[in-house]
Design a protein around this motif. Structure first.
Motif, PDB file in Angstrom:
ATOM      1  N   GLN A   1      48.659  17.831 113.700  1.00 23.14           N
ATOM      2  CA  GLN A   1      49.141  16.388 113.492  1.00 23.14           C
ATOM      3  C   GLN A   1      48.228  15.871 112.380  1.00 23.14           C
ATOM      4  O   GLN A   1      48.673  15.220 111.431  1.00 23.14           O
ATOM      5  CB  GLN A   1      49.086  15.810 114.765  1.00 23.14           C
ATOM      6  CG  GLN A   1      49.821  14.378 114.336  1.00 23.14           C
ATOM      7  CD  GLN A   1      49.771  13.557 115.742  1.00 23.14           C
ATOM      8  OE1 GLN A   1      49.192  13.838 116.779  1.00 23.14           O
ATOM      9  NE2 GLN A   1      50.644  12.364 115.911  1.00 23.14           N
ATOM     10  N   ALA A   2      46.823  15.789 112.669  1.00 25.87           N
ATOM     11  CA  ALA A   2      45.764  15.150 111.481  1.00 25.87           C
ATOM     12  C   ALA A   2      46.036  15.866 110.426  1.00 25.87           C
ATOM     13  O   ALA A   2      45.906  15.059 109.361  1.00 25.87           O
ATOM     14  CB  ALA A   2      44.448  15.087 112.224  1.00 25.87           C
TER      15      ALA A   2
ATOM     16  N   SER B   1      43.584  13.341 117.854  1.00 26.00           N
ATOM     17  CA  SER B   1      44.190  13.101 116.712  1.00 26.00           C
ATOM     18  C   SER B   1      43.486  12.051 115.917  1.00 26.00           C
ATOM     19  O   SER B   1      43.176  12.201 114.475  1.00 26.00           O
ATOM     20  CB  SER B   1      45.419  12.874 116.893  1.00 26.00           C
ATOM     21  OG  SER B   1      46.450  13.955 117.408  1.00 26.00           O
TER      22      SER B   1
ATOM     23  N   THR C   1      52.247  14.189 122.384  1.00 23.98           N
ATOM     24  CA  THR C   1      51.534  13.687 121.282  1.00 23.98           C
ATOM     25  C   THR C   1      51.774  11.995 121.715  1.00 23.98           C
ATOM     26  O   THR C   1      51.612  11.111 120.993  1.00 23.98           O
ATOM     27  CB  THR C   1      52.059  13.672 119.943  1.00 23.98           C
ATOM     28  OG1 THR C   1      53.721  13.489 119.768  1.00 23.98           O
ATOM     29  CG2 THR C   1      51.718  15.114 119.618  1.00 23.98           C
TER      30      THR C   1
ATOM     31  N   ALA D   1      46.465  18.475 117.950  1.00 26.85           N
ATOM     32  CA  ALA D   1      45.785  17.223 117.432  1.00 26.85           C
ATOM     33  C   ALA D   1      45.373  17.771 116.027  1.00 26.85           C
ATOM     34  O   ALA D   1      45.469  16.813 115.088  1.00 26.85           O
ATOM     35  CB  ALA D   1      44.589  16.769 118.103  1.00 26.85           C
TER      36      ALA D   1
END
Length: 282
Positions: free
Chosen positions: A19-20, A91, A132, A16
């Motif tokens: 990804q962010a 995320s 995800t 998470a």
């Protein structure tokens, strides 16, 4: 079991965050679109902004994933879906918390590093027995049914999504986004090997013990051919089996515990026809 949950939790948190971080640091500064449901959420957010409506990407990520999660809850695995949705929620929170600026002014550098980190975020989640969510749910559901990876088809879907993005907001950024998706997809394909298979050619002088241990640990079939060593002249057995690449390490640990002198040749398997047991995700 506690160790397993700890690994899954750590994988979800790291995934998470990556990804962010990739979205806020590499995608947003150069106006690129992420993949899958996250990309759809970002696209809807931009369309809403042009209409004077405020809709955050974080809200769209959660809203789009809920219906698919309910379907996959029954068909993939309960714990897998719950941890995947936890990744989506984290995320969306990290997207609001992480406010890092652009590291590079060059668009291509943002694409390369952002695509790699985004693909790595997906891979970390998958290796932790989560995902995800979104397109990952669909990709894994279909892959489990077919017994092979379909990430290349996910890439084609993302390209179609980006064509819509290009028609609405300009083709230059859409083209850059497709390049970004390609790097992210190749990263996943290179590091996540759940649906890739290999042939194990095992040479041992203890075939009965090795086969017993193998059958007790795996749910794959194994063939035994009797022979002898060309140099030593001693009686030997050649065992053949096909397994998933992620199983190889554990199988070796078990078999070496029975026969420390075992010889194993691992060969890639391009095509496999027949029944093959695929361990459930949950």
């Amino acid at each position: 079991m506690n160790k397993r949950y700890l690994i899954m939790t750590a994988a979800v948190i790291v995934s998470a965050f990556l990804q962010a971080f990739a979205m806020n640091t590499f995608l947003e500064p150069v106006q690129l679109l992420p993949s899958g449901f996250t990309g759809i959420a970002a696209l809807l957010s931009r369309v809403a902004q042009t209409a004077g409506i405020s809709m955050s990407t974080s809200f769209g990520m959660v809203a789009l994933n809920v219906p698919v999660a309910l379907f996959c809850y029954r068909h993939i695995g309960k714990k897998f879906v719950l941890f995947s949705m936890a990744q989506v929620v984290l995320s969306s929170i990290f997207l609001q918390v992480i406010k890092s600026g652009a590291l590079f002014d060059d668009v291509l550098l943002n694409i390369c590093f952002g695509g790699f980190l985004y693909g790595l975020a997906v891979t970390v989640a998958l290796k932790g027995n989560a995902s995800t969510a979104g397109m990952d749910f669909i990709a894994l559901y279909v892959s489990n049914r077919l017994g092979k990876s379909i990430w290349q088809y996910v890439f084609l879907f993302n390209c179609g999504l980006l064509c819509v993005f290009g028609a609405l907001f300009g083709w230059e950024h859409a083209g850059y986004s497709i390049l970004f998706q390609f790097i992210a997809t190749k990263t996943i394909d290179n590091f996540y090997h759940r649906f890739k298979r290999v042939t194990l050619q095992i040479t041992t002088q203890m075939p009965h013990e090795v086969v017993k241990e193998y059958v007790g640990f795996c749910r794959h079939g194994i063939s035994v051919v009797e022979g002898y060593g060309g140099y030593s002249g001693k009686k030997m057995s050649l065992l053949h089996t096909v397994v998933s690449t992620y199983e190889v390490h554990d199988i070796m640990m078990h078999l070496k515990g029975v026969d420390p002198a075992i010889i194993v040749n691992v060969m890639p398997t391009e095509t496999f026809i027949g029944s093959f047991y695929q361990k459930p995700l949950d």
